[in-house]
Design an enzyme around this catalytic site. Structure first.
Site, short mmCIF file in Angstrom:
data_model
loop_
_atom_site.label_atom_id
_atom_site.label_comp_id
_atom_site.label_asym_id
_atom_site.label_seq_id
_atom_site.Cartn_x
_atom_site.Cartn_y
_atom_site.Cartn_z
N CYS A 146 -7.92 9.09 6.80
CA CYS A 146 -8.13 10.19 7.70
C CYS A 146 -7.28 10.20 8.99
O CYS A 146 -7.08 11.56 9.59
CB CYS A 146 -9.62 10.50 7.81
SG CYS A 146 -10.64 10.54 6.31
N HIS A 178 -9.79 15.58 13.47
CA HIS A 178 -10.03 15.48 12.04
C HIS A 178 -11.38 16.05 11.69
O HIS A 178 -12.55 15.88 12.34
CB HIS A 178 -10.18 13.99 11.54
CG HIS A 178 -10.75 13.64 10.30
ND1 HIS A 178 -10.01 14.45 9.30
CD2 HIS A 178 -11.54 12.87 9.87
CE1 HIS A 178 -10.86 13.76 8.08
NE2 HIS A 178 -11.79 12.86 8.52
N ASN A 193 -14.72 17.79 4.04
CA ASN A 193 -13.62 16.60 4.47
C ASN A 193 -12.42 16.51 3.69
O ASN A 193 -12.65 16.05 2.67
CB ASN A 193 -14.21 15.52 4.74
CG ASN A 193 -13.70 14.23 5.23
OD1 ASN A 193 -12.34 14.32 5.28
ND2 ASN A 193 -14.08 13.36 5.83
#
Ligand code: UT7
Length: 349
Positions: free
Chosen positions: A113, A276, A306
């Protein structure tokens, strides 16, 4: 020499969105729980037979189009993914071939990520090299392959879920509800306007926490894949959600402060904190700790979940296309993910 800047962007989300209610068909969870604990309402999944490189193609084409460039202008591909098409080779060379620019150097980045922050640093270094003028940075994820349910028809409501499948998926519900698939692409070049582009970076990796989020399967075993390992869910992520959360809310404010200090800018001068999208609650705590107003921390996790390495380029593309992100603005990017890897980058767009 001016810093690197974003000259084009694109995004691609595959198929139809799956709602929280859809997930509640195949595991013990609820729309209310997922919304309250994460902010997520729906996510997309990569179709069977497609991979990260396929999702990346339309995103990359849109990025080139928005920059007024063609495939022939790409001097280097940086491909961020933790769910590559194959264990080897990486997805970068597949994307080059699919875009019609075979031979272009391509590098897969495995910083999960946090990959976009790492990619900015790589692109900054690469763009100092003779002959490299345009770099395509792509984040693309096909998490669908590690979702715990075996029967996708049950997710679609076409077949009943078996008790065994329901139990298995419930065991992995912590990560299964947060991840979704998609791709975002950014075309970056060295800025021609003095004082603009990448101003600073702050990057960290700490493998002491690698067991907080990992897929256990790998080349420590021989053979590395057996039917028992698949049965034992060794190919499904193990995530200690609470610990990753705890690291994120302490490390992200620190890295943002460090990057801003290095750039010589105050937090109040930053127009956007592009974070993020792992969990809305993480980003709320981070902004409260930094004392930043909510309107400066955009969120789109509601629509996509996500998407790991793809969240930042997808969000940047949305903001460029709807006019929120404009030339001259000061942006701080921030991310943390498995590794652990984390960091922040300050850029005058
Ligand atoms: O992308 C970068 C890396 N990943 C992250 O940054 C993720 C970071 N972590 C998180 O976002 C959160 O920890 C999660 C969303 C994964 C979990 O939220 P949480 O508030 O930390 O929940 P929890 O794991 O502490 O679980 C709380 C309760 C538990 O029940 P009991 O023991 O209190 O009765 C869980 O069993 O919620 C239960 N639970 C669920 N219930 C319904 C856990 N997952 C679910 C679920 N649906 N999906």
């Amino acid at each position: 020499m001016s810093g690197i800047t974003i000259v084009g962007s694109g995004r691609y989300l595959p198929g139809k969105p799956y709602t929280n209610q859809d997930l509640a068909r195949v595991m013990d969870t609820s729309d209310e729980w997922i919304r309250q604990r994460t902010g997520i309402e729906q996510r997309h999944y990569c179709p069977e037979g497609q991979g990260a490189s396929d999702l990346a193609v339309p995103a990359a084409r849109l990025a080139l189009e928005s920059a007024g460039r063609t495939e022939a202008d790409i001097d280097y591909i940086i491909f961020n993914t933790m769910t590559p098409d194959h264990i080897l080779p990486g997805s970068g060379p597949l994307l080059g071939a699919k875009l019609g620019c075979p031979g272009t150097p391509a590098l897969d980045v495995r910083s999960q990520c946090a990959a976009m922050i790492y990619s900015f640093q790589l692109a900054d270094a690469l763009l100092k090299t003779d002959g490299i003028r345009s770099i395509l940075i792509v984040g693309a994820e096909a998490h669908a392959g590690f979702m715990p349910w075996r029967n996708w028809n049950a997710l679609d409501g076409l077949e009943p879920v078996s008790a065994d499948d329901y139990q298995r998926s419930t065991l992995h519900r912590g990560f299964a509800v947060i991840f979704g698939d998609g791709a975002g692409a950014l075309l970056v070049e060295r800025s021609s306007t003095p004082g603009t582009g990448l101003l600073s970076l702050d990057l960290h990796s700490d493998g002491r926490y690698s067991d907080e989020l990992r897929i256990p399967a790998g080349f420590r075993r021989r053979p590395y894949a057996t039917s028992e390992l698949v049965e034992d869910a060794e190919f499904i992520p193990r995530m200690n959600g609470r610990e990753v959360f705890r690291h994120a809310v302490s490390k992200l404010p620190q890295t943002v402060r460090a990057a801003c200090e290095r750039a010589g800018v105050g937090l109040d001068e930053v127009d956007w904190f592009i974070a993020h999208q792992a969990n809305d609650r993480i980003n709320r705590v981070v902004r409260e700790r930094l004392g930043v107003p909510p309107e400066k921390v955009p969120s789109n996790i509601r629509s996509y979940g996500n998407t790991s390495g793809a969240t930042i380029p997808i969000l940047v593309d949305e903001m460029r296309r709807d006019g929120r992100l404009r030339a001259g603005q000061l942006v701080c990017f921030l991310a943390l993910g498995a590794g652990l890897h984390w960091g922040a980058a300050v850029m005058r767009i």
